[in-house]
Design a protein around this motif. Sequence first.
Motif, PDB file in Angstrom:
ATOM      1  N   CYS A  95       0.879  -1.180   0.000  1.00 48.13           N
ATOM      2  CA  CYS A  95       0.000   0.000   0.000  1.00 48.13           C
ATOM      3  C   CYS A  95       0.910   1.221   0.000  1.00 48.13           C
ATOM      4  CB  CYS A  95      -0.885   0.009   1.249  1.00 48.13           C
ATOM      5  SG  CYS A  95      -2.027  -1.369   1.324  1.00 48.13           S
ATOM      6  N   LEU A 102      -7.004  -4.106   1.789  1.00 46.37           N
ATOM      7  CA  LEU A 102      -6.626  -5.234   2.646  1.00 46.37           C
ATOM      8  C   LEU A 102      -7.828  -6.084   3.054  1.00 46.37           C
ATOM      9  CD1 LEU A 102      -3.824  -3.511   4.730  1.00 46.37           C
ATOM     10  CD2 LEU A 102      -3.577  -5.158   2.873  1.00 46.37           C
ATOM     11  N   LEU A 146      -6.565  -9.692   2.367  1.00 43.17           N
ATOM     12  CA  LEU A 146      -6.186 -10.553   3.496  1.00 43.17           C
ATOM     13  C   LEU A 146      -6.875 -11.924   3.447  1.00 43.17           C
ATOM     14  CD1 LEU A 146      -5.920  -7.822   6.288  1.00 43.17           C
ATOM     15  CD2 LEU A 146      -4.066  -9.339   5.556  1.00 43.17           C
ATOM     16  N   VAL A 184       2.304  -7.886   3.895  1.00 39.54           N
ATOM     17  CA  VAL A 184       1.736  -6.550   3.676  1.00 39.54           C
ATOM     18  C   VAL A 184       2.806  -5.527   4.031  1.00 39.54           C
ATOM     19  CG1 VAL A 184      -0.013  -4.876   4.403  1.00 39.54           C
ATOM     20  CG2 VAL A 184      -0.618  -7.302   4.201  1.00 39.54           C
ATOM     21  N   VAL A 205       2.980  -8.126   8.530  1.00 42.79           N
ATOM     22  CA  VAL A 205       2.604  -6.746   8.181  1.00 42.79           C
ATOM     23  C   VAL A 205       3.647  -5.787   8.755  1.00 42.79           C
ATOM     24  CG1 VAL A 205       0.783  -4.999   8.285  1.00 42.79           C
ATOM     25  CG2 VAL A 205       0.163  -7.425   8.423  1.00 42.79           C
TER      26      VAL A 205
END
Length: 253
Positions: free
Chosen positions: A88, A121, A125, A136, A178
């Motif tokens: 992202c 997400l 996910l 992530v 993440v």
Amino acid sequence: MKLHNQTFIITGASSGMGKAIALEFAHQGAHLVLSGRSEEKGNELVSAIQKRGGHSFYFPGNVNDPDYNKLLVMEAEKKFGKLDGVVCNAGMLGLGKLTVLDKETWRETFGTNVDAAFFLLRQALPVMEKNTRGVVILNASIAAFKSFPEHPAYCASKAALVALGKQLALDYAPHIRVNSICPGPVDTPLLHDSAVAFPEPDKALENAEKATLLKRLGQPQDVAKLALFLASEDASWITGSVFTIDGGIMARS
Ligand SMILES: NC(=O)c1ccc[n+]([C@@H]2O[C@H](COP(=O)([O-])OP(=O)(O)OC[C@H]3O[C@@H](n4cnc5c(N)ncnc54)[C@H](O)[C@@H]3O)[C@@H](O)[C@H]2O)c1
């Protein structure tokens, strides 16, 4: 190759750090679904990747739109059969002192810097969980920890993104890692736009460079190398972490 046959979605890929991350990941064997706003820049990136033997598809759109994020995940599955990671990276500044900032700019900044990660997400996910593996990477900023003039929406939204990253690491462990990256001044169009908020923009860029211990602005490739490390198995014991990459700015008192 560190990302051989792995599928990644990268947002904000048409420019700056997103583009550098796309080129680095493709070089390391990743298959890519790329997001950005400019169709022309996206097509140029896809051909550059193709010339080097990589596979990628580019979908122009607005990351503030939940349906667009859904499409990115569906296309990753359709084109490559799986999804191994998401970066992202798209972001905007939304400059202006709090008292002059209109509600639309505040919302759009949070929309691009935070809501977009939520939209992407919540689709990505579950797909990665199905494969019991995933990565992530959130591109935040040192603005999560440090103030910059007339950047209230930016600083607050980047702090929210860092907090979101830590929280997601908890809920989606042990299969999904993440992590957040917090760059300092990196030489991209966004940095030059950010300088406009300072009384003397050229001086502000000069000062940013001087404020680094390493005496240079970051280059998009510097950040791409960190993203590659975090995406790869080399970082297999790293989750919930926040990585500053700023030439040493935050080490100053
Ligand atoms: N350049 C810096 O000094 C710096 C420092 C810290 C963090 N960052 C962060 O790094 C990330 C990448 O920025 P950059 O510096 O490479 O800038 P950039 O301007 O080169 O790239 C920004 C990208 O985000 C995309 N984008 C913005 N709003 C979008 C939207 N609504 N929908 C779809 N795409 C959208 C743009 O199309 C572009 O591809 C951003 O999140 C930024 O906040 C930048």
